[in-house]
Enzyme design. Structure first.
Site, mmCIF file in Angstrom:
data_model
loop_
_atom_site.group_PDB
_atom_site.id
_atom_site.type_symbol
_atom_site.label_atom_id
_atom_site.label_comp_id
_atom_site.label_asym_id
_atom_site.label_seq_id
_atom_site.Cartn_x
_atom_site.Cartn_y
_atom_site.Cartn_z
ATOM 1 N N MET A 69 0.792 -1.100 -0.070
ATOM 2 C CA MET A 69 0.273 -0.097 0.001
ATOM 3 C C MET A 69 0.844 1.237 0.029
ATOM 4 O O MET A 69 0.307 2.226 0.187
ATOM 5 C CB MET A 69 -0.912 0.120 1.066
ATOM 6 C CG MET A 69 -1.839 -1.189 1.312
ATOM 7 S SD MET A 69 -3.357 -0.865 2.173
ATOM 8 C CE MET A 69 -2.720 -0.741 3.659
ATOM 9 N N GLY A 70 2.188 1.109 -0.153
ATOM 10 C CA GLY A 70 3.063 2.264 -0.513
ATOM 11 C C GLY A 70 3.592 2.696 0.902
ATOM 12 O O GLY A 70 3.457 2.072 1.866
ATOM 13 N N HIS A 106 8.857 1.166 3.619
ATOM 14 C CA HIS A 106 9.825 1.259 4.647
ATOM 15 C C HIS A 106 10.974 -0.054 4.486
ATOM 16 O O HIS A 106 10.656 -0.862 3.386
ATOM 17 C CB HIS A 106 9.306 1.369 6.092
ATOM 18 C CG HIS A 106 8.339 0.340 6.196
ATOM 19 N ND1 HIS A 106 8.651 -1.171 6.178
ATOM 20 C CD2 HIS A 106 7.129 0.456 6.371
ATOM 21 C CE1 HIS A 106 7.499 -1.824 6.428
ATOM 22 N NE2 HIS A 106 6.512 -1.097 6.685
ATOM 23 N N HIS A 129 9.352 -3.440 3.564
ATOM 24 C CA HIS A 129 8.789 -3.535 2.307
ATOM 25 C C HIS A 129 9.853 -3.864 1.275
ATOM 26 O O HIS A 129 10.028 -4.814 0.455
ATOM 27 C CB HIS A 129 8.125 -2.188 1.662
ATOM 28 C CG HIS A 129 6.819 -1.915 2.264
ATOM 29 N ND1 HIS A 129 6.692 -0.760 3.023
ATOM 30 C CD2 HIS A 129 5.550 -2.567 2.297
ATOM 31 C CE1 HIS A 129 5.370 -0.644 3.367
ATOM 32 N NE2 HIS A 129 4.770 -1.776 3.104
ATOM 33 N N ASP A 183 8.110 9.381 -3.406
ATOM 34 C CA ASP A 183 9.428 8.934 -2.727
ATOM 35 C C ASP A 183 9.761 7.232 -2.909
ATOM 36 O O ASP A 183 10.659 6.570 -2.892
ATOM 37 C CB ASP A 183 9.360 9.345 -1.184
ATOM 38 C CG ASP A 183 10.443 9.108 -0.414
ATOM 39 O OD1 ASP A 183 11.610 9.224 -0.727
ATOM 40 O OD2 ASP A 183 10.378 8.608 0.690
ATOM 41 N N ASP A 184 8.233 6.630 -2.987
ATOM 42 C CA ASP A 184 8.414 5.175 -2.957
ATOM 43 C C ASP A 184 8.922 4.545 -4.409
ATOM 44 O O ASP A 184 9.969 3.642 -4.326
ATOM 45 C CB ASP A 184 6.937 4.612 -3.014
ATOM 46 C CG ASP A 184 6.127 4.861 -1.506
ATOM 47 O OD1 ASP A 184 6.996 5.170 -0.557
ATOM 48 O OD2 ASP A 184 5.053 4.822 -1.619
ATOM 49 N N GLN A 233 12.702 5.009 -4.183
ATOM 50 C CA GLN A 233 13.465 3.743 -3.401
ATOM 51 C C GLN A 233 13.376 2.573 -4.079
ATOM 52 O O GLN A 233 14.325 1.830 -4.352
ATOM 53 C CB GLN A 233 12.656 3.441 -2.166
ATOM 54 C CG GLN A 233 12.795 4.635 -1.566
ATOM 55 C CD GLN A 233 12.244 4.419 0.289
ATOM 56 O OE1 GLN A 233 13.045 3.685 0.752
ATOM 57 N NE2 GLN A 233 11.107 4.770 0.516
ATOM 58 N N GLY A 238 4.552 -10.384 3.936
ATOM 59 C CA GLY A 238 5.407 -10.321 5.226
ATOM 60 C C GLY A 238 4.623 -11.101 6.273
ATOM 61 O O GLY A 238 3.436 -10.979 6.212
ATOM 62 N N LYS A 284 4.557 -10.143 9.163
ATOM 63 C CA LYS A 284 4.108 -9.152 9.991
ATOM 64 C C LYS A 284 2.462 -9.347 9.994
ATOM 65 O O LYS A 284 2.160 -9.324 10.932
ATOM 66 C CB LYS A 284 4.495 -7.682 9.557
ATOM 67 C CG LYS A 284 3.553 -6.831 9.963
ATOM 68 C CD LYS A 284 4.132 -5.725 10.559
ATOM 69 C CE LYS A 284 3.103 -4.445 11.480
ATOM 70 N NZ LYS A 284 2.077 -4.049 10.332
ATOM 71 N N ASP A 285 1.797 -9.587 8.747
ATOM 72 C CA ASP A 285 0.687 -9.497 8.599
ATOM 73 C C ASP A 285 0.326 -11.193 8.650
ATOM 74 O O ASP A 285 -0.017 -11.569 7.506
ATOM 75 C CB ASP A 285 0.202 -8.781 7.394
ATOM 76 C CG ASP A 285 0.363 -7.492 7.412
ATOM 77 O OD1 ASP A 285 -0.606 -6.814 7.986
ATOM 78 O OD2 ASP A 285 1.456 -6.940 6.870
ATOM 79 N N GLN A 312 -3.096 -12.436 7.305
ATOM 80 C CA GLN A 312 -3.185 -12.399 6.145
ATOM 81 C C GLN A 312 -2.336 -13.237 5.324
ATOM 82 O O GLN A 312 -3.071 -13.536 4.075
ATOM 83 C CB GLN A 312 -2.616 -10.729 5.776
ATOM 84 C CG GLN A 312 -2.564 -10.612 4.167
ATOM 85 C CD GLN A 312 -1.893 -8.974 4.157
ATOM 86 O OE1 GLN A 312 -2.842 -8.063 4.259
ATOM 87 N NE2 GLN A 312 -0.613 -8.725 3.713
ATOM 88 N N SER A 324 6.090 -0.395 10.088
ATOM 89 C CA SER A 324 4.887 -0.265 9.417
ATOM 90 C C SER A 324 4.684 1.267 9.088
ATOM 91 O O SER A 324 4.995 1.999 9.714
ATOM 92 C CB SER A 324 3.757 -0.559 10.593
ATOM 93 O OG SER A 324 2.486 -0.280 10.347
ATOM 94 N N SER A 325 4.019 1.352 7.988
ATOM 95 C CA SER A 325 3.597 2.420 7.639
ATOM 96 C C SER A 325 2.646 3.400 8.765
ATOM 97 O O SER A 325 2.892 4.458 8.841
ATOM 98 C CB SER A 325 2.744 2.591 6.348
ATOM 99 O OG SER A 325 3.413 1.679 5.484
ATOM 100 N N ARG A 326 2.086 2.589 9.333
ATOM 101 C CA ARG A 326 1.135 3.384 10.482
ATOM 102 C C ARG A 326 1.964 3.822 11.564
ATOM 103 O O ARG A 326 1.500 4.571 12.400
ATOM 104 C CB ARG A 326 0.140 2.140 10.846
ATOM 105 C CG ARG A 326 -0.930 2.124 9.947
ATOM 106 C CD ARG A 326 -2.243 1.342 10.651
ATOM 107 N NE ARG A 326 -3.455 1.409 9.743
ATOM 108 C CZ ARG A 326 -3.542 0.311 8.695
ATOM 109 N NH1 ARG A 326 -2.845 -0.748 8.657
ATOM 110 N NH2 ARG A 326 -4.623 0.509 7.945
#
Ligand code: AMP
Length: 293
Positions: free
Chosen positions: A30-31, A34, A37, A77-78, A81, A159, A161-162, A165, A197-199
């Site tokens: 979802m962009g 970091h 990703h 920026d994404d 990278q 990942g 992390k999820d 999912q 996390s993006s959050r």
């Protein structure tokens, strides 16, 4: 590196890759990329000749009142990278390109959806994250299925992390016979243990320090399990208290078998999963562990 916004153009480029006999690896995101990703992308690149990364904040997986509107969008920026990493294709469609006519500007995410066809994985989608976020995994599975049909990858990396999912995706890919190999990558963490996390961008400096307690709590549960404790409800309760003392509002913290079924005293392969609010930010994390037999 090509940055593509339409399905039509993506299909043309993918067709050319396929005709040239090139293997395609895919990392959906979802962009707001970091290091987590980027490590998925680096792993994917070792497995194929063409690297495709998608950047799409998927309204279908956000519930009412969730952070769809404020989710960080940093495409420039994404792409910079990804270019540095040597990614070949970035697919960054608009919401209207992915769901024509479904999500009108100004409508709440998830409300105006007119998608008739969705990928539903009952059972595993309804517990833990799915219980707290009804419809979330249907949104995830549907967008990932659509992206697989567009990108037609040989393999895709997700990942750990999820964690839940990842299981949902493996399940529908297997049951619906998507010709895609699913690989996973371990959780990438900040120095203090906080899962990237993006959050995390929603957290202020103090909260970022405080947030390390989520991983520390998971670690302390893991240690108790390693030392032979098997009173799972008691361990979960202690963990809830530990999180509360650290300033979190815990949503759940659960010890499960790695397939997310309830563990028994014979269980050896476990995962501890947690979701907790720190201020207005909901964080998730998990630890997998193998007990000695
Ligand atoms: P997202 O952009 O949050 O949808 O994540 C895209 C992919 O990156 C998913 O497969 C996530 O599980 C994965 N991912 C996000 N954060 C991390 C992390 N800290 N470590 C490993 N993978 C991650």
């Amino acid at each position: 590196m090509q940055v593509i916004h339409t399905i039509k153009q993506l299909r043309e480029v993918i067709l050319a890759c396929k005709e040239a006999g090139k293997k395609i690896a895919f990392v959906p995101t979802m962009g707001n990329l970091h290091a987590g990703h980027l490590q998925l992308v680096s792993l994917a690149q070792t497995k194929a000749e063409i690297m495709v990364c998608s950047i799409f904040v998927n309204p279908l997986q956000f519930g009412d009142g969730e952070d769809f509107d404020k989710y960080p969008k940093t495409l420039k920026d994404d792409t910079r990278q990804l270019q540095l990493l040597g990614c070949d294709i970035v697919f960054a469609p608009s919401v209207d390109e992915m769901y024509p006519g479904s999500f009108n500007a100004g409508s709440d995410a998830g409300k105006a959806g007119v998608m008739q066809s969705q990928i539903v994985v009952p059972g595993i989608s309804d517990i833990l994250e799915g219980a707290s976020r009804p419809g979330h995994f249907t949104g995830v599975a549907t967008v990932v299925g659509k992206l697989f049909n567009m990108v037609q990858p040989d393999l895709a990396v997700f990942g750990e992390k999820d964690y839940q999912q990842l299981l949902v995706i493996k399940r529908f890919v297997n049951e619906l016979c998507f010709p895609v190999e699913i690989l996973s990558h371990p959780i990438v963490r900040e120095e203090n243990g906080l899962a990237m996390s993006s959050r995390n961008g929603y957290l202020n400096t103090e909260q970022k320090q405080q947030a390390a307690a989520l991983y520390q709590t998971l670690q302390s549960v893991a240690q108790k399990l390693q030392s032979g404790s098997q009173d799972y409800p008691q361990l979960e309760q202690e963990a809830v208290k530990q999180l509360q003392q650290a300033g979190f509002k815990p949503d759940y913290i659960q010890i499960r078998n790695t397939d997310l079924s309830q563990p028994t005293s014979d269980s050896k392969q476990l995962v501890i999963l947690a979701a907790a609010w720190l201020g207005n930010t909901r964080l998730i994390d998990n630890i997998q562990l193998s007990l000695q037999s």
